[in-house]
Design a protein around this motif. Structure first.
Motif, PDB file in Angstrom:
ATOM      1  N   ILE A 198      53.968  38.593 -40.072  1.00 26.07           N
ATOM      2  CA  ILE A 198      53.478  38.893 -38.721  1.00 26.07           C
ATOM      3  C   ILE A 198      54.165  40.144 -38.176  1.00 26.07           C
ATOM      4  CG2 ILE A 198      53.492  38.087 -36.318  1.00 26.07           C
ATOM      5  CD1 ILE A 198      53.096  35.214 -37.534  1.00 26.07           C
ATOM      6  N   PHE A 199      55.483  40.199 -38.311  1.00 28.38           N
ATOM      7  CA  PHE A 199      56.239  41.351 -37.828  1.00 28.38           C
ATOM      8  C   PHE A 199      55.782  42.633 -38.532  1.00 28.38           C
ATOM      9  CE2 PHE A 199      59.834  44.222 -38.665  1.00 28.38           C
ATOM     10  CZ  PHE A 199      60.097  44.646 -37.373  1.00 28.38           C
ATOM     11  N   HIS A 252      50.185  47.868 -37.683  1.00 31.54           N
ATOM     12  CA  HIS A 252      49.120  48.085 -36.702  1.00 31.54           C
ATOM     13  C   HIS A 252      49.582  49.054 -35.618  1.00 31.54           C
ATOM     14  CE1 HIS A 252      46.763  47.154 -33.057  1.00 31.54           C
ATOM     15  NE2 HIS A 252      45.766  47.094 -33.918  1.00 31.54           N
ATOM     16  N   SER A 253      50.819  48.901 -35.148  1.00 30.88           N
ATOM     17  CA  SER A 253      51.356  49.791 -34.110  1.00 30.88           C
ATOM     18  C   SER A 253      51.407  51.236 -34.587  1.00 30.88           C
ATOM     19  CB  SER A 253      52.763  49.346 -33.698  1.00 30.88           C
ATOM     20  OG  SER A 253      52.711  48.086 -33.115  1.00 30.88           O
ATOM     21  N   SER A 290      64.025  43.434 -41.947  1.00 27.37           N
ATOM     22  CA  SER A 290      63.521  42.092 -41.648  1.00 27.37           C
ATOM     23  C   SER A 290      63.852  41.134 -42.791  1.00 27.37           C
ATOM     24  CB  SER A 290      62.024  42.117 -41.366  1.00 27.37           C
ATOM     25  OG  SER A 290      61.301  42.526 -42.491  1.00 27.37           O
ATOM     26  N   MET A 321      52.965  43.279 -40.199  1.00 30.08           N
ATOM     27  CA  MET A 321      51.584  43.647 -39.892  1.00 30.08           C
ATOM     28  C   MET A 321      51.477  44.204 -38.477  1.00 30.08           C
ATOM     29  SD  MET A 321      49.816  43.281 -42.598  1.00 30.08           S
ATOM     30  CE  MET A 321      51.239  43.676 -43.580  1.00 30.08           C
ATOM     31  N   PHE A 322      52.253  43.645 -37.544  1.00 25.82           N
ATOM     32  CA  PHE A 322      52.280  44.180 -36.183  1.00 25.82           C
ATOM     33  C   PHE A 322      52.822  45.614 -36.197  1.00 25.82           C
ATOM     34  CE2 PHE A 322      54.530  45.037 -32.204  1.00 25.82           C
ATOM     35  CZ  PHE A 322      53.471  44.934 -31.320  1.00 25.82           C
ATOM     36  N   GLU A 323      53.902  45.842 -36.934  1.00 25.40           N
ATOM     37  CA  GLU A 323      54.475  47.186 -37.038  1.00 25.40           C
ATOM     38  C   GLU A 323      53.466  48.157 -37.653  1.00 25.40           C
ATOM     39  OE1 GLU A 323      57.398  48.688 -36.056  1.00 25.40           O
ATOM     40  OE2 GLU A 323      57.647  46.845 -34.918  1.00 25.40           O
ATOM     41  N   TYR A 341      47.835  52.554 -34.668  1.00 17.14           N
ATOM     42  CA  TYR A 341      47.328  52.770 -33.324  1.00 17.14           C
ATOM     43  C   TYR A 341      47.983  53.997 -32.687  1.00 17.14           C
ATOM     44  CZ  TYR A 341      45.857  51.936 -28.546  1.00 17.14           C
ATOM     45  OH  TYR A 341      45.315  52.079 -27.307  1.00 17.14           O
ATOM     46  N   LYS A 342      49.275  54.129 -32.874  1.00 12.35           N
ATOM     47  CA  LYS A 342      50.019  55.247 -32.292  1.00 12.35           C
ATOM     48  C   LYS A 342      49.534  56.588 -32.835  1.00 12.35           C
ATOM     49  CE  LYS A 342      54.817  56.811 -31.963  1.00 12.35           C
ATOM     50  NZ  LYS A 342      56.183  56.493 -32.363  1.00 12.35           N
ATOM     51  N   LYS A 344      61.956  49.037 -42.293  1.00 11.46           N
ATOM     52  CA  LYS A 344      61.735  47.855 -41.459  1.00 11.46           C
ATOM     53  C   LYS A 344      61.538  46.607 -42.320  1.00 11.46           C
ATOM     54  CE  LYS A 344      60.197  50.337 -37.471  1.00 11.46           C
ATOM     55  NZ  LYS A 344      59.215  50.634 -36.483  1.00 11.46           N
TER      56      LYS A 344
END
Length: 192
Positions: free
Chosen positions: A172-173, A179-180, A23, A175-177, A183-184, A19
């Motif tokens: 941002i992308f 975090h996801s 990106s 760190m969001f990935e 969390y998952k 990823k």
């Protein structure tokens, strides 16, 4: 009790590296266009050849992502960020995107290696800044542009803003990935 799910942490890291590469490929196209457009105002310098060559490395890594171990890919990504930052700093000082390159390499070191590597990179980068400053002050190094003129060019502002926005979007992308993913898999047992 229910069946316990197990995941492979290396697979998550590999997916995350892919990823990052994807990106990088998408976001660096406009950044490269802005960077190369400076050539019309400051003249052609070897930094532009380096920029294109360094862009080709992540393209290669992405195209051969199934054949190249993600650990090798991440080390190469660190190297590209560090070399890009170093070359940019030698050419344009703090008017370059050096700080963003170095900051991104520290973030990746924290995510994929450990804080010892991140601290080592920080020390390396500060040492580089001091070394170039000393070389400049003692007449052994000069930058390629007149910074007063360069700072007033519209393309300089556009390049700086575009790099900042693109790197911010990438961070941002990613760190969001990240975090996801956490969390998952928050309740899943890690394999050893």
């Amino acid at each position: 009790m229910g069946k316990e799910t197990v995941f492979n942490f290396d697979e998550l890291k590999k997916d995350f590296v892919n990823k990052i590469l994807k990106s990088f490929l998408i976001l660096s196209i406009p950044a490269m266009a802005f960077s190369l457009s400076r050539m019309f105002f400051v003249g052609f310098h070897h930094i532009y050849v380096w920029s294109i060559a360094l862009y080709a490395v992540p393209v290669f890594l992405f195209l051969f992502r199934e054949r190249i171990n993600y650990k090798i890919s991440i080390i190469i990504i660190y190297s590209v960020l560090i070399v890009s930052g170093f070359i940019s700093f030698l050419m344009f000082s703090f008017f370059s995107m050096t700080l963003l390159y170095f900051f991104m390499s520290i973030i990746l070191a924290i995510l994929f290696l450990n804080k010892k590597v991140a601290w080592s990179l920080l020390i390396l980068f500060v040492s580089l800044f001091i070394l170039v400053f000393l070389l400049y002050k003692n007449g052994f190094h000069s930058f390629i542009v007149d910074f007063n003129q360069y700072n007033n060019l519209t393309i300089s502002w556009a390049t700086q803003i575009s790099f900042f926005v693109l790197f911010s979007i990438m961070i941002i992308f990613l760190m969001f990935e990240f975090h996801s993913i956490l969390y998952k898999h928050r309740d899943i047992k890690k394999t050893i």
